[in-house]
Design an enzyme around this catalytic site. Structure first.
Site, PDB file in Angstrom:
ATOM      1  N   GLU A 121       0.812  -1.221   0.000  1.00  0.00           N
ATOM      2  CA  GLU A 121       0.000   0.000   0.000  1.00  0.00           C
ATOM      3  C   GLU A 121       0.847   1.274   0.000  1.00  0.00           C
ATOM      4  O   GLU A 121       0.408   2.327   0.464  1.00  0.00           O
ATOM      5  CB  GLU A 121      -0.994  -0.009   1.169  1.00  0.00           C
ATOM      6  N   GLU A 176      -5.788  -8.821   0.595  1.00  0.00           N
ATOM      7  CA  GLU A 176      -6.445  -8.389   1.832  1.00  0.00           C
ATOM      8  C   GLU A 176      -7.909  -8.107   1.572  1.00  0.00           C
ATOM      9  O   GLU A 176      -8.255  -7.385   0.633  1.00  0.00           O
ATOM     10  CB  GLU A 176      -5.814  -7.100   2.405  1.00  0.00           C
TER      11      GLU A 176
END
Length: 293
Positions: free
Chosen positions: A122, A227
């Site tokens: 991320e 995720e």
């Protein structure tokens, strides 16, 4: 020792959920905040194996931090587990330590324990780096792995939010990846109707959006689900309410479909006192809700 490419080739001959890697994101610290020992990691692997359907794979977030690979790799080997390893990219000194920890683990233990490697997590979403620099780091890690026996067959990619992947400014990262790991949480999509009944559609719409972009930029590259989850406790996000009932519904609809449609790592095995709390197991390693599919 079997290489990761051997394991992937074997998996490709199977059908249904067994054809894909399926597992959990797993943190490197215990409930008391201390770094996990090899015995702690073995307990994690054995706990996953004992869940309905059985899970043998986990994603970790770093290589050197908390001696993650130094302790988790022997645990994986002892329990028959596998690891989706990660190399943290911030900052440059940290990046070098992470690379060396990964290199040491592959030199000492081979690559049979290794599912693949993600470079960063991320970073694009947090705007902590540029797409060009992140792409360079992916190429760097891939080149390093070619120096290890069996390492040239290890896939190297990056994990980021689905919103980062559909941003055209990040094409260079997609081009550098062997696979793209996408994170998608309808719970956090709080600018639209995101109640639990919309969770399934919102998740798969975001995943398909990433697949469409990747197919245009780098045809043939796989999109992995790295995720997703629904919290059992925490604040309400627009229409998204954390609860055991809603987490159960999200698991039954999204997890059970994801595990059968591609490589998937659920968020998360345990997270103790975090808020919102996405952990599927409590501190005593008991499931918080029914994990059968």
């Amino acid at each position: 020792m079997k290489t990761a490419s051997y394991i992937l080739a074997a998996a490709a001959t199977l059908t249904g959920v067994d054809a894909y890697w399926k597992g959990f994101n797993v943190q490197a610290t215990r409930a008391d905040g201390q770094c996990k020992t090899q015995a702690d990691w073995e307990r994690d692997f054995n706990a996953m194996k004992g869940l309905p359907g059985g899970f043998s794979s986990m994603r970790v977030y770093a290589s050197s931090d908390c001696n993650t690979l130094a302790n988790a790799v022997p645990a994986a080997i002892n329990t028959g587990g596998q690891i989706l390893a990660s190399v943290w990219t911030q900052d440059e000194g940290h990046f070098e330590r992470e690379k060396q920890a990964l290199l040491s683990a592959t030199q000492q233990h081979g690559t049979g324990w290794l599912v693949a490697v993600t470079v960063g997590s991320e970073d694009l979403y947090r705007k902590e780096t540029s797409a060009s620099r992140l792409a360079e780091q992916i190429y760097d890690v891939r080149g390093m792995l070619t120096t290890v026996n069996g390492g040239s067959s290890i896939q190297v990619g990056h994990v980021d939010t689905w919103t980062a992947w559909v941003d055209g400014a990040n094409k260079a990262v997609i081009q550098a990846c062997d696979f793209v790991g996408t994170d998608g949480y309808p719970y956090f999509q709080n600018t639209q109707a995101n109640n639990i009944d919309q969770g399934y559609n919102l998740f798969w719409e975001s995943t398909q959006a990433v697949r469409d972009v990747v197919n245009r930029v780098k045809p043939g590259a796989w999109v992995w689900i790295t995720e997703t989850g629904w919290p059992t406790a925490g604040p309400t996000e627009n229409q998204a309410v954390p609860s055991l009932t809603n987490a159960q519904q999200y698991w039954s609809s999204v997890a059970c479909s994801a595990f059968g449609s591609g490589h998937t790592f659920w968020y998360t095995l345990q997270d103790f006192s975090a808020s919102p709390s996405f952990g599927v197991l409590d501190a005593n390693y008991n499931p918080k809700y029914n994990l059968a599919c």
